[in-house]
Each structure stands twice: as C-alpha cells, then as structure tokens.
Design an enzyme around this catalytic site. Structure first.
Site, PDB file in Angstrom:
ATOM      1  N   ARG A 126       0.893  -1.220   0.420  1.00  0.00           N
ATOM      2  CA  ARG A 126      -0.021  -0.516   0.205  1.00  0.00           C
ATOM      3  C   ARG A 126       1.197   1.146  -0.274  1.00  0.00           C
ATOM      4  O   ARG A 126       0.323   2.159   0.288  1.00  0.00           O
ATOM      5  CB  ARG A 126      -0.919  -0.289   1.032  1.00  0.00           C
ATOM      6  CG  ARG A 126      -2.310  -1.149   0.964  1.00  0.00           C
ATOM      7  CD  ARG A 126      -3.306  -0.619   2.437  1.00  0.00           C
ATOM      8  NE  ARG A 126      -4.461  -1.905   1.744  1.00  0.00           N
ATOM      9  CZ  ARG A 126      -4.560  -2.723   2.436  1.00  0.00           C
ATOM     10  NH1 ARG A 126      -3.289  -2.917   3.563  1.00  0.00           N
ATOM     11  NH2 ARG A 126      -5.092  -3.903   2.332  1.00  0.00           N
ATOM     12  N   LYS A 148       3.322  10.952 -11.782  1.00  0.00           N
ATOM     13  CA  LYS A 148       2.856  10.179 -12.199  1.00  0.00           C
ATOM     14  C   LYS A 148       3.686   8.866 -13.230  1.00  0.00           C
ATOM     15  O   LYS A 148       4.520   8.945 -12.982  1.00  0.00           O
ATOM     16  CB  LYS A 148       2.534  10.640 -13.818  1.00  0.00           C
ATOM     17  CG  LYS A 148       1.639  11.534 -13.531  1.00  0.00           C
ATOM     18  CD  LYS A 148       0.942  12.341 -14.865  1.00  0.00           C
ATOM     19  CE  LYS A 148      -0.439  13.615 -15.590  1.00  0.00           C
ATOM     20  NZ  LYS A 148      -0.210  13.669 -16.473  1.00  0.00           N
ATOM     21  N   GLU A 190      10.853  16.672 -25.612  1.00  0.00           N
ATOM     22  CA  GLU A 190       9.436  16.841 -24.109  1.00  0.00           C
ATOM     23  C   GLU A 190      10.442  18.635 -23.953  1.00  0.00           C
ATOM     24  O   GLU A 190       9.594  19.439 -23.129  1.00  0.00           O
ATOM     25  CB  GLU A 190      10.316  16.294 -23.060  1.00  0.00           C
ATOM     26  CG  GLU A 190       9.053  14.947 -23.742  1.00  0.00           C
ATOM     27  CD  GLU A 190       8.099  15.237 -23.327  1.00  0.00           C
ATOM     28  OE1 GLU A 190       7.056  16.080 -22.806  1.00  0.00           O
ATOM     29  OE2 GLU A 190       7.169  13.797 -23.282  1.00  0.00           O
ATOM     30  N   LYS A 232       7.868  22.614 -14.577  1.00  0.00           N
ATOM     31  CA  LYS A 232       6.957  21.367 -14.146  1.00  0.00           C
ATOM     32  C   LYS A 232       6.528  21.217 -13.084  1.00  0.00           C
ATOM     33  O   LYS A 232       5.655  21.292 -12.420  1.00  0.00           O
ATOM     34  CB  LYS A 232       7.256  20.197 -14.877  1.00  0.00           C
ATOM     35  CG  LYS A 232       6.583  19.016 -14.734  1.00  0.00           C
ATOM     36  CD  LYS A 232       6.663  17.575 -15.188  1.00  0.00           C
ATOM     37  CE  LYS A 232       5.850  16.406 -14.762  1.00  0.00           C
ATOM     38  NZ  LYS A 232       5.602  15.643 -15.835  1.00  0.00           N
ATOM     39  N   GLU A 242      -3.810  16.765 -12.074  1.00  0.00           N
ATOM     40  CA  GLU A 242      -4.762  16.806 -13.249  1.00  0.00           C
ATOM     41  C   GLU A 242      -5.614  16.861 -13.464  1.00  0.00           C
ATOM     42  O   GLU A 242      -6.364  16.837 -14.830  1.00  0.00           O
ATOM     43  CB  GLU A 242      -4.073  15.912 -14.155  1.00  0.00           C
ATOM     44  CG  GLU A 242      -4.098  16.137 -15.659  1.00  0.00           C
ATOM     45  CD  GLU A 242      -3.181  15.285 -16.429  1.00  0.00           C
ATOM     46  OE1 GLU A 242      -2.281  14.950 -16.900  1.00  0.00           O
ATOM     47  OE2 GLU A 242      -3.856  14.126 -17.260  1.00  0.00           O
ATOM     48  N   ARG A 246      -2.785  20.837 -14.918  1.00  0.00           N
ATOM     49  CA  ARG A 246      -1.919  20.045 -15.635  1.00  0.00           C
ATOM     50  C   ARG A 246      -2.066  19.782 -16.354  1.00  0.00           C
ATOM     51  O   ARG A 246      -0.848  19.123 -17.425  1.00  0.00           O
ATOM     52  CB  ARG A 246      -1.729  18.852 -14.297  1.00  0.00           C
ATOM     53  CG  ARG A 246      -0.347  17.496 -14.576  1.00  0.00           C
ATOM     54  CD  ARG A 246      -0.002  17.327 -12.908  1.00  0.00           C
ATOM     55  NE  ARG A 246       1.077  16.521 -13.597  1.00  0.00           N
ATOM     56  CZ  ARG A 246       1.628  15.478 -13.103  1.00  0.00           C
ATOM     57  NH1 ARG A 246       1.213  16.025 -11.383  1.00  0.00           N
ATOM     58  NH2 ARG A 246       2.535  14.570 -13.634  1.00  0.00           N
ATOM     59  N   ASN A 250       0.996  17.940 -21.293  1.00  0.00           N
ATOM     60  CA  ASN A 250       0.524  16.998 -22.196  1.00  0.00           C
ATOM     61  C   ASN A 250       0.170  17.492 -23.865  1.00  0.00           C
ATOM     62  O   ASN A 250      -0.315  16.899 -24.658  1.00  0.00           O
ATOM     63  CB  ASN A 250      -1.196  16.198 -22.328  1.00  0.00           C
ATOM     64  CG  ASN A 250      -1.172  15.457 -20.687  1.00  0.00           C
ATOM     65  OD1 ASN A 250      -0.267  14.829 -20.601  1.00  0.00           O
ATOM     66  ND2 ASN A 250      -1.861  15.636 -19.869  1.00  0.00           N
ATOM     67  N   HIS A 253       0.622  15.045 -26.689  1.00  0.00           N
ATOM     68  CA  HIS A 253       0.687  13.903 -26.282  1.00  0.00           C
ATOM     69  C   HIS A 253      -0.828  12.868 -26.784  1.00  0.00           C
ATOM     70  O   HIS A 253      -0.415  12.052 -26.992  1.00  0.00           O
ATOM     71  CB  HIS A 253       0.833  14.062 -25.222  1.00  0.00           C
ATOM     72  CG  HIS A 253       2.119  14.277 -24.014  1.00  0.00           C
ATOM     73  ND1 HIS A 253       2.963  15.130 -24.092  1.00  0.00           N
ATOM     74  CD2 HIS A 253       3.074  12.778 -23.482  1.00  0.00           C
ATOM     75  CE1 HIS A 253       3.760  14.918 -23.576  1.00  0.00           C
ATOM     76  NE2 HIS A 253       4.582  14.061 -23.418  1.00  0.00           N
ATOM     77  N   HIS A 257       0.399  10.376 -28.644  1.00  0.00           N
ATOM     78  CA  HIS A 257       0.220   8.198 -27.806  1.00  0.00           C
ATOM     79  C   HIS A 257      -0.372   7.608 -28.428  1.00  0.00           C
ATOM     80  O   HIS A 257      -0.641   5.923 -29.161  1.00  0.00           O
ATOM     81  CB  HIS A 257      -0.498   8.797 -26.684  1.00  0.00           C
ATOM     82  CG  HIS A 257       0.551   9.247 -25.483  1.00  0.00           C
ATOM     83  ND1 HIS A 257      -0.574   9.627 -24.071  1.00  0.00           N
ATOM     84  CD2 HIS A 257       1.647   9.083 -25.382  1.00  0.00           C
ATOM     85  CE1 HIS A 257       0.352   9.829 -23.055  1.00  0.00           C
ATOM     86  NE2 HIS A 257       1.736   9.741 -23.670  1.00  0.00           N
ATOM     87  N   HIS A 271       8.866   7.663 -27.652  1.00  0.00           N
ATOM     88  CA  HIS A 271       7.929   8.979 -27.511  1.00  0.00           C
ATOM     89  C   HIS A 271       8.133  10.108 -27.385  1.00  0.00           C
ATOM     90  O   HIS A 271       7.075  10.664 -27.831  1.00  0.00           O
ATOM     91  CB  HIS A 271       7.825   8.827 -25.055  1.00  0.00           C
ATOM     92  CG  HIS A 271       6.592   9.723 -24.968  1.00  0.00           C
ATOM     93  ND1 HIS A 271       5.119   9.226 -25.074  1.00  0.00           N
ATOM     94  CD2 HIS A 271       7.317  10.549 -24.360  1.00  0.00           C
ATOM     95  CE1 HIS A 271       4.738  10.654 -24.125  1.00  0.00           C
ATOM     96  NE2 HIS A 271       6.009  11.078 -24.227  1.00  0.00           N
TER      97      HIS A 271
END
Length: 371
Positions: A126, A148, A190, A232, A242, A246, A250, A253, A257, A271
């Site tokens: 956990r 993330k 990026e 960032k 997000e 935030r 992206n 992206h 993606h 990527h």
C-alpha cells in the site's frame, strides 16, 4: 568549458515536497543524497539492461562505499516492458527480497523504468517510498517529476497507474553523454514542449541554444533541464492530480500516444518522437481553427525538424497508419470526458489551453494531411 553549478528545484506539495537536484556527478554522490530518506542501510534498485551496462556498477559502488546494501532487478529495455507481466514479476521480486514499507526503492533509468518502478512502489504494501534517478533527457525533464506512474494496456498508453510522488529526483546531467543521439533528441522534444505550452522566451532560447545542447554543451543542458523542471514543478504544485492546469503538460501527447499505440510501442517510434509529431499536429489543428498563425506552425516544424525530429506521421519509417486507427486511439485518451476528447492546443507559441470544442472533421483533415 567550466563545470556548471548544481541547480535545485523543489516540487512544493506540503509535507510531500521533494527536491530535484540537477548537475553533473550526482551518481557518484548517490549515498549522501539518499541518506536522509533511508531508515535502514538497504535499498532495492530497478534498472534495465542497457542502463545496467552503462551505470549500474557506478551506482552500486557508490552505495557499497557508504555501507548501503543493494539488491538489483534488471529488466528488459523498451516501452513494451511497461505491462502487467513485468509489473507482476517486479512486485514478486520486491516481496521475495522482503522490501518493507519503510524502505526505499530506486528507479535508475529512463521513463519506462521510472513509470514502472514508481507504480510498483505505489501499490507494494500500500505504498513504499522511491527515488528517481533518471538517465535520459526525457526522464530528467518530464517523467521523473510529478508522481505519474503507470503501465500500458492494449487499450492505450499509461491507462493503468497511480499518482505516487518520489522522495527525491537526482538528474545527473553527465549521464546524458551515454545516450544514443536518437534517444537524446526524443527527450529534447519534451524540452521544447515547455516553451510551446507556456514560455515563449524559453522557446526563443532553444532556437538559439538547442543545437549546442544536443551536441553536448553541458551548461546548456543544465539550463534546459532546470527550466523544464521549474516549469513542471510549478504546474504540479498547483494541480497535482491533473484536474485542470496540469493537463497543459500533455501538449502533443493526445496525438503522440495514439501514434505510439498504432506502432505497437516498438522501436519505430520513440515517445518523444510521437510528442514532436503531436505538437506539430496540435499547431496545425489550432491554425485550422483560426488560432495559431501559419508562420508559427512553420516555425515550430522548422525547429524540430532542424534538430532531427520527425514532424509528420509520414516521417515514421515502416509504419502504415490510417486516420481511423489514430482517431480510435485518441478516443481512449485519459483526458476524454463524457465521450469528448479534451485537446491541448496552442493559441500561439507560449500560450496553450484545454478545450473539447473541436470539430471532428478538422481533426480528420489535419491527420490526413500529415500521412
């Protein structure tokens, strides 16, 4: 060339705040940097075969010299490693090694290792603490910062994951010297993203210094990584999960993606290359909507292509991609709400926004023009 001073950026999240150290030589000082976060002199280190060949011996030697025991798991490299099978293997190994809730897990590698290790740390017992030691430009400026963590699914990229912040990020700029040029350029996409989404002056700087950065200029690399991390960190501190701002991170992206999914996450498209094409598509879509100017669209494409990045879907070698495949991939984007895709679009260089008010026919036209 003088050695640039170490830079420090803080991700301000109250009692979960953490430092990002940026500069050369940090791996050799690994034990001292991790000491404040160790409850016992034992860590678990996760890396991949490529990084292990280059940097594992140095990391283990630094820990061993300080009396810190280290158990190591070496995984296959590449985006296809981010799957359930590898996650299960990693979790089983961590449990077999009796990694406790109070221990620290180290992610030594690029975005794949950071994402996978962070997710394993998030769900093991956990929640176990972890540290990010990013070895690629992409990981240093993006994936190692912000918490993330995720694995991929046949339905899309990073769809199964958790928010789990690291305790510390060590961005050793000297490690970038070992990167293949293609990997370095993928990370550079990026970096460019931060200028395009919210800092026109930074994009101006990149137009002047980007080539030197990619050629190995150490001060330029420190400056670019620092500015990217500051941008960032500020956004993450304001919107960790997000819910709003935030999502701007992206930019490129949603398209990128879908391109990665269409190429099966294999070596045809990295990527950052997908993000580069995605940012060009976002600017083209914005221009089609009457926002960004044609001159800005060309300026972005000229800079990315001049560095050596792909700017059109047609630039992907060995890929037969059609519009419907890309639209199906975009429909599974994490930003979809009530069945509508939330696009991150630029009004201009340095000014981006989130909207779901986009004509699907325009999206189709922009994609078709890039094939």
């Amino acid at each position: 060339m003088s050695v640039p001073r170490e830079e420090l950026v803080t991700v301000a999240l109250g009692d979960r705040s953490y430092p990002i150290h940026i500069g050369p030589g940090l791996l050799a000082d690994l034990a001292n940097r991790l000491a404040p976060f160790l409850k016992r002199n034992r860590v678990a280190l996760v890396t991949d075969r490529n990084v292990a060949d280059l940097h594992l011996a140095a990391a283990e030697a630094a820990l061993r010299a300080a009396g810190i025991a280290c158990v190591t798991q070496i995984l296959p490299p590449g985006e296809q490693t981010k799957n359930f099978a590898t996650l299960e293997r990693l979790l089983d190994w961590l449990l077999a090694e009796k990694i406790e809730r109070g221990d620290l897990i180290l992610a030594l590698g690029g975005g794949v290792i950071g994402d996978l290790t962070g997710f394993a740390a998030a769900i093991l017992r956990r929640g176990v603490d972890f540290a990010q030691i990013p070895t690629t430009l992409l990981a240093q400026v993006d994936s190692s910062v912000g918490g993330k963590t995720a694995i991929n699914s046949p339905h899309g990229k990073n769809l199964i994951g958790a928010f789990h912040q690291p305790r510390i990020v060590l961005a050793d700029i000297a490690l970038l010297d070992s990167l293949p040029r293609r990997e370095l350029l993928a990370g550079y996409a990026e970096v460019v993203k931060y200028g395009l989404l919210g800092d026109a002056a930074f994009f101006d700087w990149l137009e002047q210094h980007g080539a030197a950065l990619c050629a190995g200029d150490l001060p330029a690399r420190v400056e670019a990584v620092t500015q990217s991390c500051r941008a960032k960190a500020q956004i993450v501190a304001a919107d960790e999960r997000e819910a709003g701002q935030r999502a701007l991170l992206n930019l490129g992206h949603t398209f990128g993606h879908a391109l990665e999914q269409a190429t099966n996450y294999d070596a045809r498209l990295l990527h950052g290359e997908g993000v580069a094409i995605g940012m060009c598509l976002a600017f083209a879509l914005s221009h089609a909507m009457g926002l960004a100017t044609g001159q800005e669209v060309e300026r972005v494409k000229r800079h990315l292509s001049g560095i050596g990045l792909p700017v059109r879907v047609a630039d992907i070698k060995g890929a037969d991609i059609d519009v419907d495949t890309l639209l199906a991939g975009m429909a599974q984007d994490k930003k979809v709400a009530d069945g509508r895709i939330n696009f991150i679009l630029p009004r201009a260089i340095g000014d981006s926004f989130v909207t779901d008010q986009v004509d699907p026919d325009l999206v189709r036209q922009v994609l078709a023009a890039s094939l």
